[in-house]
Design a protein around this motif. Structure first.
Motif, PDB file in Angstrom:
ATOM      1  N   ALA A  27       0.755  -1.186   0.040  1.00  0.00           N
ATOM      2  CA  ALA A  27      -0.127  -0.015   0.088  1.00  0.00           C
ATOM      3  C   ALA A  27       0.928   1.206  -0.101  1.00  0.00           C
ATOM      4  O   ALA A  27       0.269   2.342   0.394  1.00  0.00           O
ATOM      5  N   SER A  28       2.158   0.975  -0.316  1.00  0.00           N
ATOM      6  CA  SER A  28       3.018   2.341  -0.428  1.00  0.00           C
ATOM      7  C   SER A  28       2.874   3.119  -1.496  1.00  0.00           C
ATOM      8  O   SER A  28       2.188   2.786  -2.360  1.00  0.00           O
ATOM      9  N   GLU A  29       3.276   4.266  -1.502  1.00  0.00           N
ATOM     10  CA  GLU A  29       3.198   5.383  -2.744  1.00  0.00           C
ATOM     11  C   GLU A  29       4.075   5.007  -3.517  1.00  0.00           C
ATOM     12  O   GLU A  29       3.494   4.943  -4.962  1.00  0.00           O
ATOM     13  N   ASP A  30       5.088   4.029  -3.671  1.00  0.00           N
ATOM     14  CA  ASP A  30       5.821   3.570  -4.591  1.00  0.00           C
ATOM     15  C   ASP A  30       4.969   2.301  -5.414  1.00  0.00           C
ATOM     16  O   ASP A  30       5.053   2.432  -6.604  1.00  0.00           O
ATOM     17  N   HIS A  31       4.148   1.575  -4.364  1.00  0.00           N
ATOM     18  CA  HIS A  31       3.441   0.399  -5.046  1.00  0.00           C
ATOM     19  C   HIS A  31       2.159   1.324  -5.869  1.00  0.00           C
ATOM     20  O   HIS A  31       1.676   0.463  -6.838  1.00  0.00           O
ATOM     21  N   ALA A  32       1.892   2.337  -5.726  1.00  0.00           N
ATOM     22  CA  ALA A  32       0.715   3.206  -6.217  1.00  0.00           C
ATOM     23  C   ALA A  32       1.417   3.780  -7.618  1.00  0.00           C
ATOM     24  O   ALA A  32       0.411   4.580  -8.265  1.00  0.00           O
ATOM     25  N   ALA A  33       2.703   3.599  -7.916  1.00  0.00           N
ATOM     26  CA  ALA A  33       3.067   4.543  -8.981  1.00  0.00           C
ATOM     27  C   ALA A  33       2.377   4.230 -10.288  1.00  0.00           C
ATOM     28  O   ALA A  33       2.489   5.173 -11.249  1.00  0.00           O
ATOM     29  N   PHE A  34       1.869   3.038 -10.660  1.00  0.00           N
ATOM     30  CA  PHE A  34       1.386   2.638 -11.604  1.00  0.00           C
ATOM     31  C   PHE A  34      -0.091   2.505 -11.579  1.00  0.00           C
ATOM     32  O   PHE A  34      -0.779   2.132 -12.689  1.00  0.00           O
ATOM     33  N   ASP A  35      -0.787   2.989 -10.688  1.00  0.00           N
ATOM     34  CA  ASP A  35      -2.159   3.077 -10.586  1.00  0.00           C
ATOM     35  C   ASP A  35      -2.994   3.693 -11.579  1.00  0.00           C
ATOM     36  O   ASP A  35      -4.082   3.380 -11.977  1.00  0.00           O
ATOM     37  N   PHE A  36      -2.216   4.667 -12.138  1.00  0.00           N
ATOM     38  CA  PHE A  36      -2.793   5.641 -13.229  1.00  0.00           C
ATOM     39  C   PHE A  36      -3.284   4.704 -14.542  1.00  0.00           C
ATOM     40  O   PHE A  36      -4.205   5.196 -15.235  1.00  0.00           O
ATOM     41  N   TRP A  37      -2.925   3.514 -14.826  1.00  0.00           N
ATOM     42  CA  TRP A  37      -3.041   2.614 -15.794  1.00  0.00           C
ATOM     43  C   TRP A  37      -4.378   1.652 -15.607  1.00  0.00           C
ATOM     44  O   TRP A  37      -4.688   0.985 -16.438  1.00  0.00           O
ATOM     45  N   ILE A  38      -4.672   1.739 -14.226  1.00  0.00           N
ATOM     46  CA  ILE A  38      -5.786   0.633 -13.834  1.00  0.00           C
ATOM     47  C   ILE A  38      -7.123   1.074 -14.541  1.00  0.00           C
ATOM     48  O   ILE A  38      -7.315   2.231 -14.522  1.00  0.00           O
ATOM     49  N   GLY A  39      -7.760   0.107 -15.199  1.00  0.00           N
ATOM     50  CA  GLY A  39      -9.065   0.521 -15.536  1.00  0.00           C
ATOM     51  C   GLY A  39      -9.515  -0.236 -16.879  1.00  0.00           C
ATOM     52  O   GLY A  39      -8.862  -1.105 -16.990  1.00  0.00           O
ATOM     53  N   GLU A  40     -10.853  -0.044 -17.290  1.00  0.00           N
ATOM     54  CA  GLU A  40     -11.224  -0.639 -18.554  1.00  0.00           C
ATOM     55  C   GLU A  40     -11.073   0.445 -19.634  1.00  0.00           C
ATOM     56  O   GLU A  40     -11.604   1.443 -19.533  1.00  0.00           O
ATOM     57  N   TRP A  41     -10.496  -0.100 -20.591  1.00  0.00           N
ATOM     58  CA  TRP A  41      -9.847   0.825 -21.689  1.00  0.00           C
ATOM     59  C   TRP A  41     -10.300   0.482 -23.170  1.00  0.00           C
ATOM     60  O   TRP A  41     -10.442  -0.654 -23.389  1.00  0.00           O
ATOM     61  N   ASP A  42     -10.617   1.527 -23.914  1.00  0.00           N
ATOM     62  CA  ASP A  42     -10.678   1.317 -25.472  1.00  0.00           C
ATOM     63  C   ASP A  42      -9.492   2.072 -25.619  1.00  0.00           C
ATOM     64  O   ASP A  42      -9.226   3.012 -25.433  1.00  0.00           O
ATOM     65  N   VAL A  43      -8.587   1.395 -26.936  1.00  0.00           N
ATOM     66  CA  VAL A  43      -7.326   1.759 -27.042  1.00  0.00           C
ATOM     67  C   VAL A  43      -7.433   1.992 -28.715  1.00  0.00           C
ATOM     68  O   VAL A  43      -7.801   1.301 -29.293  1.00  0.00           O
ATOM     69  N   PHE A  44      -7.059   3.112 -28.862  1.00  0.00           N
ATOM     70  CA  PHE A  44      -6.755   4.107 -30.117  1.00  0.00           C
ATOM     71  C   PHE A  44      -4.971   4.307 -30.647  1.00  0.00           C
ATOM     72  O   PHE A  44      -4.393   4.403 -29.783  1.00  0.00           O
ATOM     73  N   THR A  56      -8.131  -4.498 -20.246  1.00  0.00           N
ATOM     74  CA  THR A  56      -8.423  -4.624 -18.954  1.00  0.00           C
ATOM     75  C   THR A  56      -7.415  -4.419 -17.879  1.00  0.00           C
ATOM     76  O   THR A  56      -6.712  -5.354 -17.815  1.00  0.00           O
ATOM     77  N   ILE A  57      -7.078  -3.456 -16.962  1.00  0.00           N
ATOM     78  CA  ILE A  57      -6.083  -3.358 -16.051  1.00  0.00           C
ATOM     79  C   ILE A  57      -6.639  -3.516 -14.801  1.00  0.00           C
ATOM     80  O   ILE A  57      -7.357  -2.568 -14.424  1.00  0.00           O
ATOM     81  N   SER A  58      -6.034  -4.424 -13.909  1.00  0.00           N
ATOM     82  CA  SER A  58      -6.614  -4.322 -12.385  1.00  0.00           C
ATOM     83  C   SER A  58      -5.634  -4.947 -11.557  1.00  0.00           C
ATOM     84  O   SER A  58      -4.650  -5.698 -12.038  1.00  0.00           O
ATOM     85  N   ARG A  59      -5.675  -4.398 -10.202  1.00  0.00           N
ATOM     86  CA  ARG A  59      -4.949  -4.881  -9.157  1.00  0.00           C
ATOM     87  C   ARG A  59      -5.280  -6.386  -8.865  1.00  0.00           C
ATOM     88  O   ARG A  59      -6.299  -6.696  -8.707  1.00  0.00           O
ATOM     89  N   VAL A  60      -4.288  -7.262  -8.735  1.00  0.00           N
ATOM     90  CA  VAL A  60      -4.342  -8.661  -8.123  1.00  0.00           C
ATOM     91  C   VAL A  60      -3.358  -8.674  -7.071  1.00  0.00           C
ATOM     92  O   VAL A  60      -2.470  -8.205  -6.757  1.00  0.00           O
ATOM     93  N   SER A  61      -3.422 -10.220  -6.510  1.00  0.00           N
ATOM     94  CA  SER A  61      -2.542 -10.499  -5.592  1.00  0.00           C
ATOM     95  C   SER A  61      -2.493  -9.608  -4.314  1.00  0.00           C
ATOM     96  O   SER A  61      -1.609  -9.086  -3.897  1.00  0.00           O
ATOM     97  N   GLY A  62      -3.754  -9.509  -3.847  1.00  0.00           N
ATOM     98  CA  GLY A  62      -3.724  -8.469  -2.632  1.00  0.00           C
ATOM     99  C   GLY A  62      -3.312  -6.934  -2.834  1.00  0.00           C
ATOM    100  O   GLY A  62      -2.924  -6.416  -1.913  1.00  0.00           O
ATOM    101  N   GLY A  63      -3.383  -7.011  -4.159  1.00  0.00           N
ATOM    102  CA  GLY A  63      -3.033  -5.293  -4.400  1.00  0.00           C
ATOM    103  C   GLY A  63      -1.613  -5.066  -4.687  1.00  0.00           C
ATOM    104  O   GLY A  63      -0.926  -4.308  -5.070  1.00  0.00           O
ATOM    105  N   CYS A  64      -0.646  -6.407  -4.893  1.00  0.00           N
ATOM    106  CA  CYS A  64       0.632  -6.204  -5.105  1.00  0.00           C
ATOM    107  C   CYS A  64       0.990  -6.258  -6.346  1.00  0.00           C
ATOM    108  O   CYS A  64       2.315  -6.330  -6.800  1.00  0.00           O
ATOM    109  N   ALA A  65       0.292  -6.480  -7.311  1.00  0.00           N
ATOM    110  CA  ALA A  65       0.748  -6.800  -8.786  1.00  0.00           C
ATOM    111  C   ALA A  65      -0.646  -5.990  -9.590  1.00  0.00           C
ATOM    112  O   ALA A  65      -1.727  -5.888  -9.146  1.00  0.00           O
TER     113      ALA A  65
END
Length: 171
Positions: A27-44, A56-65
């Motif tokens: 749950a650290s700030e370093d672990h959240a560094a890539f959170d902006f990519w999490i979501g459901e996306w249409d890609v262009f 589809t980008i999601s957190r898994v493994s207790g939020g560790c990946a």
């Protein structure tokens, strides 16, 4: 009486410890560094309206990946797992393409972007390997630009390889 009061204090202390929620390991700030990519996306393709896929980008493994499920409009699908390596402090991504190939990327946050690099076997055809550098950059409108560059001389020179914009899914 002292023993009785000591036993009660010990029980209260144990109960308080049992009620305390342990800290989340990722749950650290370093672990959240890539959170902006999490979501459901249409890609262009960046700069255009041609949809090239969905992701589809999601957190898994207790939020560790972070798990990616890539579904292109044409061609093989793929998946990746990204995580912050607890020993090195660097981000790592394992990409597995629907063609059976894998790429191991490593990198870190650079400004607002996540930047990772890895060797991609046969990316230009059989026997044509390249070093690939990918930038994921959050945009003010909530989209994410994912652009890649390729180098056939071990990072001496770079050529554009792909340029996508991930927009929040309309579905």
């Amino acid at each position: 009486m002292f023993a009785f009061l000591s036993a009660i204090a010990l029980l209260q202390s144990t109960a308080a410890q049992a009620d305390a929620t342990p800290p989340q390991p990722c749950a650290s700030e370093d672990h959240a560094a890539f959170d902006f990519w999490i979501g459901e996306w249409d890609v262009f393709q960046t700069g255009g309206e041609t949809k090239v896929g969905e992701s589809t980008i999601s957190r898994v493994s207790g939020g560790c990946a972070i798990d990616e499920r890539w579904r292109p409009s044409n061609g093989p699908d793929g998946t990746s797992v990204s995580l912050l390596n607890h020993r090195t402090g660097r981000w790592e991504q394992l990409w597995i393409g629907g063609d059976g190939r894998r790429v191991d990327f490593t990198g870190q946050r650079v400004g607002e972007a996540m930047v990772m690099t890895g060797y991609w076997d046969d990316v230009g055809g059989p026997g044509v390997d390249a070093l690939i550098r990918i930038h994921w950059t959050p945009n003010e409108d909530g989209s994410v630009r994912q652009s890649g560059e390729a180098s056939s001389d071990h990072g001496g020179t770079w050529q554009p390889f792909f340029d996508f914009t991930y927009r929040p899914s309309a579905d």
